[in-house]
Design a protein around this motif. Structure first.
Motif: not given
Length: 689
Positions: A131-132, A137-141, A269-271, A275-282
């Motif tokens: 996943g992203p 791993w799992f993003q809990t939000s 998200y960045t390829s 594969v699209s990955r979560l790279t930042r949360v601001k």
């Protein structure tokens, strides 16, 4: 401040299902191994052992969501040793819950992660999710819903979920330890369907449904609504179709969310290797304008994620999460940056699984060994980093953790050797009754501790802790003399609907004589238990409610002497319960209320509670506590003192009234205390809103 006058909620109708209810069909039956969550690609173990709650209703795996997941808020007289650090003994998994960004708010929007390296699938019986947030791993939000036949599963982590059983038209009830209710509401026109989970406080999690109008956000969290109506949300607070277009990308991943303080959370998200990955949360605030055209924009928190990829696979496979960097802005202008660094096995049984975790202080400390912050921990050897690590993990052929040491205790830098070794087994005498919960010993894990001590922890078929042994010799041949057993008995499933799994008796080492040889090839099958003469020893026992709606909840804990017909109670504590009710569709949501508590000294404290209405109807407006009286012969007044609390609809306390008549006032804003007044006058109007 006006003291409320609304009536206490009614006791639940007899036709309502109990708070705790066993769904036998979900105790041992697979619920769809091939079904992964649609966005984060997670499959949890389907044998109940990765349920987020125990079937006795106690919490097993926490959530970053501000809701109550479990149905039993009172706990259990026995918790055993189910985890060592972040290692789950039952599954042999590394099971952290990491919070990367959590800012104060009434309904916080928490950015966090969980991990699961034992997801069922192929090859070899296990799979890696992709996943992203990175593999496993799992993003809990971004919790997700899965439809499984007639049931709904709320997956709130890579290794944690609850089951909601079909309870009528468009409504599902939490079972197997879960305490909430889920309701589906069909969308009007082109609006998407919604599924709303109500917890035992009245907090709501609103998800999009599985209809065409919910695409591409099927089963995804939309908003979290507090009992006072305040809400954090994705995309848009009022219109589902707008929320989907503004808050999610074309694959259902969250792009924009807002908390109750009007902070904006932007997901990038960045390829990476296609594969699209979560790279930042601001997280950002503004001083003016709207979020479509803000002014005074400021970053108040940020987390950045990096991943192993082509050209960088020495210490991890492509798609493994590599680093987590948390940036905390400071008023001085110099931001604080905290980095966590992960390494993975790249061959053998643990290929692709976490090998080493270097926490923020370990990363900083090692990086500064050459008096330069130059990221040389990325190229350092494992041996060099071990003394700085939070955990170092090895695995067996079934992806279970074989050995681990924590906090740099590798013995490789002159310090202590803190390695723990794990052995897993099945109790062959256990016979699975697939039609109901079994309260027998089913599996065990032996832990070889640093320093030469040993523990064997048993579990039932659902992963609840059972009997445990401590030993000061290795269980290798029947010659052990120093070992102690705490024997646990749980209630069998009974009733209609069935309730079971709560602890019945806790028999401490003094009550147990142990027989059988200790052959390690049959460890777990050779222990036998015999309780000594009933007039010689004491033990703990629990009483569970037999009320229709409260069945399975603990109402008393007693210390007794003897185990046969000559039992006598030495001391006990009791609580009196009633069930609060709220109708959700065709089912009744229940929450337990404590009316009085009698301590082991025989003295009783009573609670008189008055409640709010609407979505806050499970939130007390006031709680008046009447304390046991102290007799004049003991220098007391001879009369019972009372004290009281007065609460807002969000659950926070506005006033407290002490036994000597003093009012104290507390004001909270955005989840933080902003004003306290000792001995407040209560006639100041808006000051006490």
């Amino acid at each position: 401040f006006m003291i409320p006058t609304s009536a206490v909620l009614c006791v639940a109708a007899a036709s309502a299902a109990p708070i705790l209810e066993i769904d036998n069909g979900r105790i041992t039956a697979a619920w769809g191994v091939a079904s992964s969550t649609s966005v984060q690609d997670i499959v949890v173990l389907n044998d109940g052992s990765q349920a987020g709650v125990n079937i006795d209703g106690t919490m097993r795996a926490g959530a970053t969501l501000p809701v109550r997941i479990n149905g039993n808020p009172f706990g259990s007289p026995w918790s055993g040793t189910t985890r060592i650090g972040d290692v789950s003994l039952h599954n042999g998994t590394y099971a952290p819950i990491e919070v990367d960004l959590a800012l104060p708010a009434e309904v916080p929007w928490v950015i966090g992660r969980t991990y699961n390296h034992r997801q069922p699938g192929n090859p070899s019986g296990y799979r890696n999710s992709d996943g992203p947030q990175g593999k496993n791993w799992f993003q809990t939000s971004q919790p997700e819903l899965i439809e499984g036949g007639s049931d709904v599963f709320l997956v709130y982590g890579a290794d944690r979920y609850i089951v909601l059983d079909d309870a009528g038209t468009d409504v599902w009830k939490g079972v197997n330890g879960a305490g909430g209710v889920m309701q589906r509401v069909a969308g009007a026109g082109s609006e998407p369907d919604t599924y709303t989970y109500y917890d035992q406080h009245g907090t709501q999690l609103v998800f999009f449904g599985f209809d065409a109008d919910s695409s591409p956000a099927e089963g995804q969290l939309w908003k979290i609504i507090a009992t006072d109506g305040e809400e954090s949300y994705v995309g848009d607070a009022t219109t589902g179709s707008t929320a989907i277009s503004n808050g999610y990308d074309g694959s259902g991943r969250i792009t924009t969310a807002y908390d109750t303080t009007d902070r904006r959370y932007t997901y990038t998200y960045t390829s990476i290797d296609s594969v699209s990955r979560l790279t930042r949360v601001k997280a950002e605030t503004r001083t003016g304008g709207t979020w479509a055209s803000p002014t005074g924009l400021a970053t108040v928190g940020q987390v950045d994620y990096a991943y192993y990829q082509t050209g960088d696979t020495t210490y991890g496979a492509g798609g493994n999460l590599k680093t987590v960097e948390r940036t905390i802005p400071n008023t001085s202008g110099s931001d604080t940056v905290l980095q966590t660094y992960y390494r993975y096995h790249t061959s053998g049984n643990g290929n692709g699984l976490i090998k080493m975790v270097l926490g923020p202080e370990g990363t900083r400390n090692y990086d500064w060994t050459d008096q330069l912050f130059d990221d040389d921990h990325f190229s350092a050897s494992d041996a060099s980093l071990k003394p700085y690590s939070v955990a170092f993990l090895e695995y067996d052929s079934s992806r279970r953790i074989d050995t681990v040491f924590f906090n740099g205790e590798c013995g490789c830098a002159g310090g202590s050797d803190g390695q723990h070794t794990f052995h897993y087994g099945d109790v062959t005498a256990y016979s699975n009754n697939v039609s109901a919960y079994d309260n027998d010993l089913a599996t065990y894990t032996q832990v070889d501790y640093p320093g030469g001590d040993y523990r064997v922890q048993y579990f039932d078929e659902q992963g609840q802790p059972m009997t445990a042994f401590w030993m000061d010799d290795a269980p290798l041949g029947g010659s052990e003399t120093g070992f102690w057993a705490t024997h646990i008995e749980r209630f069998a499933a009974s009733g209609s609907p069935p309730v079971g799994g709560a602890v019945d008796r806790v028999l401490p080492p003094a009550t147990n004589s142990i027989g059988g040889n200790n052959n390690p090839a049959a460890l777990g099958d050779t222990w036998t238990f015999a309780v000594t003469a009933p007039d010689e020893k004491t033990y703990e026992t629990a009483t569970i409610s037999s009320a229709t709606n409260l069945g399975g909840l603990p109402t008393a804990f007693s210390t007794k002497e003897g185990t046969g017909g000559s039992q006598s109670t030495i001391s006990s504590s009791e609580r009196s319960l009633t069930a609060l009710t709220r109708t959700i569709g065709a089912v009744t949501l229940l929450a337990p209320e404590v009316d009085d508590v009698t301590g082991r000294d025989g003295e009783t404290t009573t609670l008189s509670q008055v409640y709010h209405s609407g979505d806050a109807q499970f939130r007390p407006k006031s709680v008046t506590t009447t304390l046991p009286s102290v007799q004049t012969s003991a220098n007391g007044s001879g009369t019972a003192d009372t004290r009281a609390r007065y609460m807002r609809t969000d659950g926070s306390t506005a006033f407290t009234l002490s036994a000597d008549g003093r009012y104290d006032y507390t004001l909270r804003e955005n989840g933080l205390v902003t004003k306290t007044i000792r001995d407040a006058q209560t006639n100041h109007g808006s000051d006490f809103a």
